[in-house]
Design an enzyme around this catalytic site. Structure first.
Site, PDB file in Angstrom:
ATOM      1  CB  SER A 159     -53.417  -2.479 -81.847  1.00 16.22           C
ATOM      2  OG  SER A 159     -52.139  -3.095 -81.928  1.00 16.22           O
ATOM      3  CE  LYS A 209     -50.339  -3.686 -78.870  1.00 13.60           C
ATOM      4  NZ  LYS A 209     -50.067  -3.763 -80.324  1.00 13.60           N
ATOM      5  CB  SER A 262     -50.097  -2.252 -84.151  1.00 12.66           C
ATOM      6  OG  SER A 262     -51.391  -2.540 -84.599  1.00 12.66           O
TER       7      SER A 262
END
Lengths: 477, 480
Positions: free
Chosen positions: A146, A71, A170
């Site tokens: 996210s 990420k 997330s």
């Protein structure tokens, strides 16, 4: 079956038997990326060169030759870390985060940095300053967020596994919406060193994988005390893969009555209830539990998370690194840099948090929210007297359409309703596939455990997973 | 005109830079004066994703200070973030402490000429220093040097117990002495390792309510602390007498004009939005650890002063001065070990040695004179080898040339002349060269006796033994 479809365990088996080479694995994944990335848009930065270097370095370890996506809010030395924000668009960290360093040492190769909602603030990747990632099951829908880029990359075969970060859901919510496994470890289990902070007391890094076993393999490497992170806990790290394989006989599965709320998508509700029945059929014991302060969780979370964020994001001022808008003086430079560098949702949260911490409001907002946080923690302690794991939906709905909720931040915040309490309480939680809607969208089951008891979470999740076929389904791209 | 008498109320916030080798939250060096930004890392430059880790030594030093100033050590303490924007503050917040400091409720005793007064210490907390903005040589820009960012600081907050500028300065000196005794801060105000802000107000004598307080900054020496406070007392009293309001504000001491100038008003004050630092865990210092620290605290200035008075029979003034610096007290005690008589050693240290230090602007640590050197000199005086007057010259010579007293005396032929024959001859010579004065003196003009002593000293180049000269001169002038 193509190599890119396999997870860590599957690839390891073939690699260990030398039936395939790490080269073939990497090539398969990158040809997959070439084929689908244009449509999925999971990555902010592809790191083919870095992957080649890592492959050439040939680190032997548990993850030798396994292609992993990171990420884009975890610092990687020499590769830009953008947080999907204009303010860090060209930021290249001079150091490596602890987690990526551990994964690299274990032999994995990094395919790239995945898209996220700007600074991990959001539930859809629509807040990315660059683009929205598409849900591989329906390209007109969001992948969740996210960590939407990581979840989409795993689901579409653009990596074997990925790293996500979870502040209010997330990891778990995008895993649920993309039909993969997402594990948020206990707060303090995995070092946050190098994770660009959103809300420091809630942030936690975890794996997004194709199976529960894969998540356990990743956690084995990621977990453990890090002298560079004072909040990383000095607790022993067991072999989590051993838990993936034990049966669930006698495991008490708590069903919180407050979580099956009105307005929940009936298909989601049914899938989760069926999952509990399935667990019962393999030996688990369902029990009803109560989490009475659930109704305050969203408000509490949005005060604490935004307060911390308002402070954490103060460093992006155009002075040292990242985007700078030249102003006529110092104040103007600050104002212009932050006005142009941050997107609307980040600004909204900075303003909310600044307000909550202001003189005269602190007690009423931040102080009060801290008290409620304690109550929410106690709710779970109480519930875990009657249950060994707690089962809930991960998200109240399956993936929504791109643009459907972006105009209504409050609606968006509510999509985290089942996940944020777990961050407030600092507990471990996992999302695993538990069915599909009539429209063919994945539904996720969330299992929550006691502090530092990822073993029971993994054990229950794995036993359920192995009794179903959901995790074997792949989107057709 | 009103004839009300005013009372001054002062509280000090002292910032002391801790003598740790590395910074408070990272491993970077705290060395001073190195090239800009050479002592930095991702943590102290506020890189995204970096995290602080507490340097335990900084905590230890703060606890030590708390114990040395009679504070209670909090069983549970934590850090807080103080949020504000400034280029020298890389994270946009300073890691400090707010509602749970390391130490609370202490005191130190001072004496500013009106007997011993006890000054309360409200709290002592730890925090990180900021970097430095550099405007010179930067053209239209400013540079930022982050070498100092993350250097550990201790903030020592006093109660509003100080009643005049002299007390404020005495308190600062006492704190400095304690910090240096326990080795946690070098106390250098010019270099900024010891800094102080003051809160000051005035009120009519007898009033129990505080007046409006003004915060004073930028006083980087003991002299300026006193001067700035004196100026501010006058300014505030004259404002009240003229019926003008005192504003709650922050004022800066201006060394050039010798005045204080308004920097910002209460309305412009920052809202620091303090909240607990989530990146650091609260700390609970173990009782055993605190006791270990306590047992490592050396004898402090007050105790040493009392011991100097009772054990060595020194006057309070001498004892106070000699114990104001640990190294000075040790220097003094070393001379005693080598056989010096306490008051004689004290006189030489406070007189000649301090005078030379002041001239050279050096401290006891840099002294070219050793305790052994002083003792050698004292012994030569006692033995009558040199006169006290000559000894002063020899002392200065020893200090400057680093030679021993014996060497200097030998080289320059400074041995005292005590022989009655040799001195008698000189006296005879002086008497015969000054017949007029001799006559007047013999006629009863006694004040001329000094003239003869001076002449004999001159003739012996100061080496004549004064006692012998006096005796012989009396006899010879009496015509014996």
């Amino acid at each position: 079956m193509e190599l890119f479809e396999l997870g860590i365990e599957g690839l390891k088996t073939l690699l260990d038997k030398k039936e395939v080479t790490p080269r073939e694995v990497l090539d398969s994944v990158f040809s997959r990326i070439d084929a689908v990335e244009e449509r999925v848009k999971a990555y902010v930065t592809l790191t083919r060169e870095k992957a080649e270097e890592m492959l050439a370095a040939g680190n032997t370890g548990v993850l030798s030759g396994i292609p992993i996506a990171v990420k884009d809010n975890m610092c990687t030395k020499g590769i830009r870390t953008t947080c999907s924000s204009k303010i860090l668009e060209n930021f290249i960290a001079p150091y490596e985060s602890t987690v990526t360093e551990r994964l690299a040492k274990a032999g994995s190769v990094f395919t790239g940095k995945t898209n996220l909602d700007e600074f991990a603030m959001g539930s859809s990747t629509e807040n990315s300053a660059f683009f929205t990632t598409k849900n591989p099951w329906d390209l007109g829908r969001i992948p969740g967020g996210s960590s939407g880029g990581s979840a989409a990359a795993v689901a579409s075969g653009e990596c074997a596994a990925a790293l996500g970060s979870d502040t209010g859901g997330s990891i778990r919510q995008p895993a649920s919406l993309c039909g993969v496994v997402g594990l948020k470890p206990t707060y303090g289990r995995v070092s946050r060193y190098g994770l660009v902070a959103f809300a420091s007391s809630l942030d936690q890094i975890g794996p997004i994988t194709k199976t529960v076993k894969d998540a356990a393999i990743m956690l084995n490497i990621m977990a453990g005390r890090d002298p560079l992170d004072s909040t990383s806990a000095p607790v022993p790290v067991p072999d989590f893969t051993k838990a993936a394989g034990m049966d669930v006989k006698g495991i008490r599965v708590g069903i919180p009555k407050e979580y099956f709320i009105e307005g929940m998508d009936p298909e989601v509700e049914k899938a989760v209830k069926d999952a509990v029945k399935k667990m019962e059929s393999i030996g688990a014991i369902p029990v009803e539990v109560s989490l009475p302060h659930t109704g305050y969780a969203v408000a509490t979370y949005y005060i604490l998370a935004t307060s911390e964020a308002s402070s954490n994001l103060a460093r992006y001022d155009g002075v040292k690194y990242g985007f700078r808008a030249g102003g006529k003086d110092l104040l103007d430079t600050y104002l212009q840099t932050r006005a142009q560098g941050f997107g609307p949702e980040v600004k909204r949260r900075i303003m909310l948090g600044t307000y909550a911490l202001s003189a005269g409001y602190y007690e009423a907002y931040y102080g009060r929210a801290q008290q409620v946080r304690t109550l929410i923690k106690r709710d779970f302690e109480e519930a875990f007297k009657a249950a060994d794991v707690i089962a809930t939906p991960t998200s109240p709905t399956a993936a929504f359409k791109i643009g459907e909720k972006s105009a209504d931040p409050l609606q968006m915040y509510l999509s985290d309703i089942f996940t944020i309490s777990i961050n407030l309480a600092g507990l471990p939680g996992i999302s695993i596939p538990c069915g599909f809607t009539g429209g063919g969208l994945p539904i996720g089951l969330q299992l929550i455990g006691r502090h530092f008891d990822e073993e029971t979470v993994i054990r229950a999740a794995h036993a359920y997973e192995q009794s179903t076929e959901w995790h074997k389904k792949r989107p057709s791209l | 005109m009103s004839t009300i008498k005013f009372e001054t109320v002062i509280g000090l916030e002292v910032h002391a830079q801790l003598l740790t080798e590395s910074k408070i939250f990272c491993g970077c060096s705290t060395k001073f004066g190195l090239p800009p930004n050479s002592q930095t890392c991702p943590v102290c430059t506020g890189m995204p994703g970096s995290l602080p880790v507490l340097n335990e030594k900084a905590l230890l030093f703060t606890i030590k200070t708390g114990l040395a100033t009679n504070c209670s050590i909090s069983p549970f303490s934590r850090f807080a973030r103080k949020n504000y924007f400034y280029p020298d503050l890389p994270k946009g917040y300073q890691i400090s402490q707010y509602e749970l400091p390391v130490c609370e409720h202490g005191h130190v005793d001072i004496n500013a000429g009106e007997g011993t007064r006890r000054i309360g210490i409200t709290r002592i907390h730890i925090e990180e220093d900021a970097g430095k903005n550099i405007h010179e040589g930067a053209g239209p820009y400013s540079f930022v040097d982050l070498n100092r960012a993350g250097v550990p600081l201790m903030e020592i907050v006093s109660e509003p117990d100080l009643r005049n500028p002299k007390e404020a300065s005495a308190y600062m000196r006492k704190l400095r002495a304690i910090l240096r005794y326990i080795g946690v801060c070098d106390g250098n105000m010019e270099q900024g390792s010891l800094r102080c802000d003051a809160n000051i107000s005035v009120r009519p004598e007898g009033s129990t309510r505080f007046g409006t307080k003004v915060e004073l900054k930028n006083m980087n020496s003991f002299k300026f602390v006193e001067k700035a406070l004196e100026y501010e007392v006058k300014r505030q009293i004259s404002a009240i007498k003229n019926g003008e309001p005192i504003f709650q504000e922050t004022r800066l001491w201006d060394t050039v004009t010798g005045t204080t100038q308004s920097m910002r008003s209460k309305e412009e004050a920052h809202d620091y939005r303090y909240f607990p630092e989530p990146d650091l865990v609260p700390f609970m210092p173990a009782k055993e650890w605190v006791e270990d620290i306590r047992s490592a605290i050396p004898e402090l200035p007050d105790a040493r002063r009392e011991r100097f008075i009772s054990d060595y029979g020194l006057p309070e003034y001498d004892a106070e001065l000699l114990t104001s610096e640990k190294a000075l007290a040790e220097w003094f005690e070393e001379t005693l070990k080598l056989g010096a008589q306490p008051k004689a050693a004290s006189n030489w240290i406070m007189g000649e040695l301090m005078r030379l230090f002041n001239e050279d602007g050096i401290s006891i640590e840099e002294s070219p004179m050793t305790p052994a050197g002083l003792v050698e000199l004292l012994k030569l005086i006692d033995a009558g080898t040199i006169s006290g007057k000559i000894a002063k010259t020899v002392f200065e010579d020893m200090y400057k040339s680093r030679k021993t007293a014996a060497e200097i005396i030998k080289e320059k032929g400074l041995v005292q002349i005590s022989g009655t024959e040799e001195l008698g001859a000189v006296i005879d010579q002086v008497i015969s060269s000054n017949p007029g004065e001799t006559e007047r003196c013999r006629a009863g003009e006694e004040k001329l006796f000094g003239f003869f002593v001076g002449q004999v000293m001159k003739a012996t180049k100061g080496k004549g033994n004064p006692a012998v000269i006096n005796e012989l001169l009396k006899k010879k002038l009496a015509g014996q």
